[in-house]
Design an enzyme around this catalytic site. Structure first.
Site, PDB file in Angstrom:
ATOM      1  N   ASP A 169      -6.000   5.336   1.573  1.00 27.29           N
ATOM      2  CA  ASP A 169      -6.391   4.132   1.237  1.00 27.29           C
ATOM      3  C   ASP A 169      -7.863   3.667   1.603  1.00 27.29           C
ATOM      4  O   ASP A 169      -8.886   3.828   2.570  1.00 27.29           O
ATOM      5  CB  ASP A 169      -5.417   3.630   2.067  1.00 27.29           C
ATOM      6  CG  ASP A 169      -5.593   1.867   1.152  1.00 27.29           C
ATOM      7  OD1 ASP A 169      -4.539   1.150   0.896  1.00 27.29           O
ATOM      8  OD2 ASP A 169      -6.149   0.980   1.769  1.00 27.29           O
ATOM      9  N   GLU A 207       4.119  -3.237 -12.460  1.00 32.54           N
ATOM     10  CA  GLU A 207       6.005  -3.300 -12.433  1.00 32.54           C
ATOM     11  C   GLU A 207       5.871  -4.399 -13.721  1.00 32.54           C
ATOM     12  O   GLU A 207       6.917  -4.008 -14.038  1.00 32.54           O
ATOM     13  CB  GLU A 207       6.509  -3.684 -11.160  1.00 32.54           C
ATOM     14  CG  GLU A 207       6.361  -2.658 -10.113  1.00 32.54           C
ATOM     15  CD  GLU A 207       6.296  -3.404  -9.086  1.00 32.54           C
ATOM     16  OE1 GLU A 207       7.310  -4.292  -8.059  1.00 32.54           O
ATOM     17  OE2 GLU A 207       6.281  -1.524  -7.788  1.00 32.54           O
ATOM     18  N   TRP A 238      -1.269  -6.378  -6.735  1.00 37.62           N
ATOM     19  CA  TRP A 238      -1.083  -5.388  -8.114  1.00 37.62           C
ATOM     20  C   TRP A 238       0.019  -4.769  -8.629  1.00 37.62           C
ATOM     21  O   TRP A 238      -0.068  -4.816  -9.663  1.00 37.62           O
ATOM     22  CB  TRP A 238      -2.063  -4.888  -8.097  1.00 37.62           C
ATOM     23  CG  TRP A 238      -2.495  -4.308  -8.638  1.00 37.62           C
ATOM     24  CD1 TRP A 238      -2.684  -2.689  -8.688  1.00 37.62           C
ATOM     25  CD2 TRP A 238      -3.126  -4.800 -10.115  1.00 37.62           C
ATOM     26  NE1 TRP A 238      -3.209  -2.556 -10.471  1.00 37.62           N
ATOM     27  CE2 TRP A 238      -3.193  -3.944 -11.412  1.00 37.62           C
ATOM     28  CE3 TRP A 238      -2.913  -6.129 -10.574  1.00 37.62           C
ATOM     29  CZ2 TRP A 238      -3.671  -3.945 -12.266  1.00 37.62           C
ATOM     30  CZ3 TRP A 238      -3.432  -5.868 -11.988  1.00 37.62           C
ATOM     31  CH2 TRP A 238      -4.073  -5.119 -12.561  1.00 37.62           C
ATOM     32  N   ASN A 239       0.969  -4.684  -7.011  1.00 38.99           N
ATOM     33  CA  ASN A 239       1.598  -3.828  -7.266  1.00 38.99           C
ATOM     34  C   ASN A 239       3.097  -4.356  -8.313  1.00 38.99           C
ATOM     35  O   ASN A 239       3.444  -3.655  -9.347  1.00 38.99           O
ATOM     36  CB  ASN A 239       2.250  -3.214  -6.570  1.00 38.99           C
ATOM     37  CG  ASN A 239       2.135  -2.525  -5.532  1.00 38.99           C
ATOM     38  OD1 ASN A 239       1.753  -1.287  -6.058  1.00 38.99           O
ATOM     39  ND2 ASN A 239       1.500  -2.716  -4.419  1.00 38.99           N
ATOM     40  N   SER A 240       3.090  -5.776  -8.288  1.00 38.17           N
ATOM     41  CA  SER A 240       4.192  -6.738  -9.162  1.00 38.17           C
ATOM     42  C   SER A 240       3.745  -6.449 -11.088  1.00 38.17           C
ATOM     43  O   SER A 240       3.781  -6.622 -11.505  1.00 38.17           O
ATOM     44  CB  SER A 240       4.349  -7.789  -8.501  1.00 38.17           C
ATOM     45  OG  SER A 240       4.614  -7.780  -6.894  1.00 38.17           O
ATOM     46  N   HIS A 244       2.599 -14.166  -7.298  1.00 42.90           N
ATOM     47  CA  HIS A 244       1.619 -13.954  -6.740  1.00 42.90           C
ATOM     48  C   HIS A 244       0.844 -12.971  -7.886  1.00 42.90           C
ATOM     49  O   HIS A 244      -0.350 -13.016  -6.921  1.00 42.90           O
ATOM     50  CB  HIS A 244       2.203 -13.644  -5.391  1.00 42.90           C
ATOM     51  CG  HIS A 244       2.294 -12.631  -4.305  1.00 42.90           C
ATOM     52  ND1 HIS A 244       2.738 -11.777  -4.978  1.00 42.90           N
ATOM     53  CD2 HIS A 244       1.813 -11.920  -3.916  1.00 42.90           C
ATOM     54  CE1 HIS A 244       3.373 -10.064  -4.772  1.00 42.90           C
ATOM     55  NE2 HIS A 244       2.636 -10.456  -3.749  1.00 42.90           N
ATOM     56  N   HIS A 283       0.894  -1.107  -0.525  1.00 38.89           N
ATOM     57  CA  HIS A 283       0.355  -0.082  -0.164  1.00 38.89           C
ATOM     58  C   HIS A 283       0.886   1.304   0.285  1.00 38.89           C
ATOM     59  O   HIS A 283       0.784   2.400  -0.610  1.00 38.89           O
ATOM     60  CB  HIS A 283      -0.855   0.179   1.076  1.00 38.89           C
ATOM     61  CG  HIS A 283      -1.935  -0.989   0.895  1.00 38.89           C
ATOM     62  ND1 HIS A 283      -3.279  -1.106   0.889  1.00 38.89           N
ATOM     63  CD2 HIS A 283      -1.936  -2.264   1.353  1.00 38.89           C
ATOM     64  CE1 HIS A 283      -3.703  -2.309   0.705  1.00 38.89           C
ATOM     65  NE2 HIS A 283      -3.245  -3.062   1.476  1.00 38.89           N
ATOM     66  N   VAL A 310      15.226  -5.876  -2.693  1.00 42.17           N
ATOM     67  CA  VAL A 310      15.624  -6.331  -3.937  1.00 42.17           C
ATOM     68  C   VAL A 310      15.104  -4.611  -4.485  1.00 42.17           C
ATOM     69  O   VAL A 310      14.100  -4.784  -4.360  1.00 42.17           O
ATOM     70  CB  VAL A 310      15.388  -7.305  -4.938  1.00 42.17           C
ATOM     71  CG1 VAL A 310      15.996  -8.321  -4.267  1.00 42.17           C
ATOM     72  CG2 VAL A 310      14.053  -7.507  -5.155  1.00 42.17           C
ATOM     73  N   GLY A 365      -6.881 -12.809  -0.870  1.00 45.12           N
ATOM     74  CA  GLY A 365      -7.074 -11.822  -1.580  1.00 45.12           C
ATOM     75  C   GLY A 365      -7.156 -11.810  -2.792  1.00 45.12           C
ATOM     76  O   GLY A 365      -8.053 -12.598  -3.785  1.00 45.12           O
TER      77      GLY A 365
HETATM   78  O1  LIG Z   1      12.219  -7.661  -1.915  1.00 47.83           O
HETATM   79  C1  LIG Z   1      11.273  -7.340  -2.374  1.00 47.83           C
HETATM   80  C2  LIG Z   1       9.942  -7.422  -1.599  1.00 47.83           C
HETATM   81  C3  LIG Z   1       8.914  -6.193  -2.885  1.00 47.83           C
HETATM   82  N1  LIG Z   1       8.937  -4.990  -3.623  1.00 47.83           N
HETATM   83  C4  LIG Z   1       8.243  -4.675  -3.668  1.00 47.83           C
HETATM   84  O2  LIG Z   1       6.949  -4.807  -2.653  1.00 47.83           O
HETATM   85  C5  LIG Z   1       5.847  -4.320  -3.328  1.00 47.83           C
HETATM   86  C6  LIG Z   1       4.893  -5.150  -2.986  1.00 47.83           C
HETATM   87  O3  LIG Z   1       3.650  -5.198  -3.479  1.00 47.83           O
HETATM   88  P1  LIG Z   1       2.830  -6.354  -4.552  1.00 47.83           P
HETATM   89  O4  LIG Z   1       2.946  -7.318  -5.245  1.00 47.83           O
HETATM   90  O5  LIG Z   1       0.975  -6.104  -4.416  1.00 47.83           O
HETATM   91  O6  LIG Z   1       2.727  -7.017  -3.449  1.00 47.83           O
HETATM   92  P2  LIG Z   1       2.032  -7.547  -1.836  1.00 47.83           P
HETATM   93  O7  LIG Z   1       3.273  -6.928  -0.618  1.00 47.83           O
HETATM   94  O8  LIG Z   1       1.927  -8.778  -1.606  1.00 47.83           O
HETATM   95  O9  LIG Z   1       1.219  -6.522  -1.498  1.00 47.83           O
HETATM   96  C7  LIG Z   1      -0.565  -6.828  -0.946  1.00 47.83           C
HETATM   97  O10 LIG Z   1      -0.954  -5.066  -1.311  1.00 47.83           O
HETATM   98  C8  LIG Z   1      -1.250  -5.593  -3.098  1.00 47.83           C
HETATM   99  C9  LIG Z   1      -1.858  -4.080  -3.049  1.00 47.83           C
HETATM  100  O11 LIG Z   1      -2.864  -4.112  -2.718  1.00 47.83           O
HETATM  101  C10 LIG Z   1      -2.296  -6.770  -3.515  1.00 47.83           C
HETATM  102  O12 LIG Z   1      -2.853  -6.240  -4.850  1.00 47.83           O
HETATM  103  C11 LIG Z   1      -1.650  -7.837  -3.022  1.00 47.83           C
HETATM  104  O13 LIG Z   1      -2.890  -8.542  -3.387  1.00 47.83           O
HETATM  105  C12 LIG Z   1      -1.290  -7.574  -1.376  1.00 47.83           C
HETATM  106  O14 LIG Z   1      -0.842  -9.164  -0.551  1.00 47.83           O
HETATM  107  C13 LIG Z   1       5.912  -4.438  -4.778  1.00 47.83           C
HETATM  108  O15 LIG Z   1       6.236  -2.542  -4.855  1.00 47.83           O
HETATM  109  C14 LIG Z   1       7.329  -4.921  -5.272  1.00 47.83           C
HETATM  110  O16 LIG Z   1       8.091  -4.216  -5.978  1.00 47.83           O
HETATM  111  C15 LIG Z   1      10.484  -4.631  -3.325  1.00 47.83           C
HETATM  112  O17 LIG Z   1      11.086  -3.984  -3.998  1.00 47.83           O
HETATM  113  N2  LIG Z   1      11.672  -5.910  -3.643  1.00 47.83           N
END
Ligand SMILES: O=c1ccn([C@@H]2O[C@H](COP(=O)(O)OP(=O)(O)O[C@H]3O[C@H](CO)[C@@H](O)[C@H](O)[C@H]3O)[C@@H](O)[C@H]2O)c(=O)[nH]1
Length: 471
Positions: A120, A368, A363-365, A360, A24, A343, A383
């Protein structure tokens, strides 16, 4: 045209109030940078103290260092006795602390001279009443997909309409969007009496109280959901919707000086590496980790695997070697790197050696991967991640192995299946081309005159007190 100020020449001051969790915080930071750097807004990002993790503190410190135009607005939570909730997780405790500290938020916003807020969805019940008291428009930055936003907006109506059907939840056909199969809907929502479902319904109803809703997506990635939301087809009385994504990484990740993954990637051939990561939160069981390890091993491909202690079940908080199966790390030493480091995912996805992202589908992944053009092999866990995986497959950004049996969110996918899917995706040239075309569409959306850029301009205009032309 970026807004240049109100009649008295004042720039809008948008105060962003994120909820806890990197998933978030990351998009809120990116929105802060986008609005302050190109759209004529003063922007403050509320930093709720204490933060829930060191990853969050480091991330925020790096962001404020790199982007001094984004103001830091510290919000000290009022102390409260967490022992009242002995088994609650840190995110619930954070919400409870925010709820109890709400009376302190009004004076903070007045002192800062806010002219608009964006928060949010998880915090609307706390922030919208404060915004009303202060006479401030309150927007929402929805951090998941537009498909998930449309499910959230439509779900209260769906439940009302299906109240007589024994209370169960089936497929949900969202007006103007598409049918989301029961198996993709977050599992807790299958039970209308679940606490999560009640919260989800309350969130859905709160959407119409917002002045506007920003979504970290773009037209070409989610054409049906964005159009239906913007045209008010999903729920009546819906506010303007701004598809402003992909909110671009601000290249401000806190670097881990111990981590050697970039050197390792540099040493790998072009488009040879499978990147595996499941986000920032607990998302995968020890049993699934071992199946994944075995699947990666037998796929024969090179891989970079980010395993976080927070991503592993608490009961499985053992050493990596033990966790991933005996001898695994030694056997894959020459072609696999497993790291517990934080990372810079943006940097990894842009690296020329990376060919596939086993994700997984947080949504951010997904956004990206879309921005980088790296194909996704979706391995959703809980979720919103199945709904997001559906988006990935529809858009051609990746494959969602929906043949994978649905055994609930705790189901385990076996090594053999993972290995086969990895091999097939790595060999799929058409998939690679399609993912590259999604990246082109993403770049076009955020460039001057693109759909997401125009939405940000409109949003800034709305914060300026103007009218909205987007919807
Ligand atoms: O080693 C790492 C691990 C994560 N990230 C970043 O952390 C963020 C992670 O976000 P996301 O990919 O959305 O995963 P979650 O952390 O699991 O996000 C939560 O929030 C998201 C947005 O609401 C939901 O879609 C997911 O289901 C929920 O688990 C991203 O920007 C990644 O690039 C890094 O840069 N390095």
């Amino acid at each position: 045209m970026p807004s240049s100020g109100d009649a008295a020449g004042r720039r809008p001051h948008v105060v962003l109030i994120p909820s806890a969790g990197m998933g978030h915080l990351v998009p809120f930071g990116r929105l802060a940078v986008a609005l302050s750097s190109g759209h004529g807004c003063d922007v403050s990002l509320v930093t709720v103290l204490p933060t829930v993790s060191t990853a969050e503190s480091k991330h925020l410190d790096a962001l404020f260092d790199a982007f001094p135009a984004v103001r830091r607005l510290d919000f000290e939570l009022a102390p409260f006795d967490a022992s009242e909730f002995p088994s609650a997780d840190p995110f619930f405790l954070r919400f409870e602390a925010m709820r109890r500290s709400a009376p302190l938020l009004g004076p903070l916003l007045t002192g800062a001279g806010a002219s608009a807020l964006a928060t949010d969805i998880a915090l609307t019940s706390v922030v919208i009443p404060v915004a009303k008291e202060q006479g401030l428009p309150c927007h929402i930055l929805f951090t998941a997909s537009a498909a998930m936003l449309s499910l959230c907006a439509y779900f209260p109506t769906y439940l009302d309409a299906n109240a007589g059907d024994g209370g169960g939840v089936g497929d949900v056909d969202i007006p103007g969007v598409y049918r989301i199969p029961k198996a993709s809907i977050p599992q807790a929502l299958h039970d209308p009496n679940h606490l999560f479902t009640r919260q989800f319904v309350a969130n859905g109803r709160s959407l119409t109280s917002a002045a506007g809703i920003l979504v970290n997506t773009f037209d070409a990635l989610e054409p049906e959901a964005v159009a239906a939301l913007q045209q008010g087809k999903v729920a009546s009385g819906f506010p303007p919707v701004f598809a402003v994504g992909p909110l671009l990484p601000a290249s401000n990740q806190a670097k881990d000086p111990q981590a050697n993954y970039m050197e390792w990637l540099d040493a790998q051939p072009a488009r040879s590496v499978v990147y595996v990561s499941f986000g920032s939160r607990k998302a995968i069981s020890g049993e699934q980790l071992r199946e994944l390890a075995a699947g990666l091993e037998t796929s024969g491909h090179r891989f970079l695997w980010v395993v976080k202690s927070t991503v592993v079940d608490r009961d499985d908080a053992a050493e990596l070697g033990e966790l991933l199966g005996e001898g695994f790390l030694e056997r894959v030493e020459k072609r696999g790197l497993v790291t517990k480091a934080w990372v810079d995912q943006e940097e990894v996805l842009k690296h020329e050696s990376v060919a596939l992202f086993v994700s997984h589908c947080g949504w951010n992944s997904v956004t990206e991967a879309a921005a980088s053009g790296v194909p996704v092999l979706a391995l959703p866990r809980f979720g919103d991640q199945r709904v997001n995986s559906g988006v990935v497959a529809r858009a051609g950004l990746g494959v969602w192995a929906d043949t994978w049996s649905w055994e609930g969110e705790a189901g385990v996918i076996g090594a053999e299946e993972i290995s086969e899917k990895v091999k097939a995706a790595m060999a799929d040239e058409a998939l690679r081309r399609k993912a590259a075309s999604v990246a082109k569409a993403a770049a076009k959306a955020v460039a001057g005159g693109g759909s997401s850029h125009r939405c940000l301009v409109e949003f800034a205009r709305l914060c300026q007190g103007g009218t909205c032309r987007t919807n």
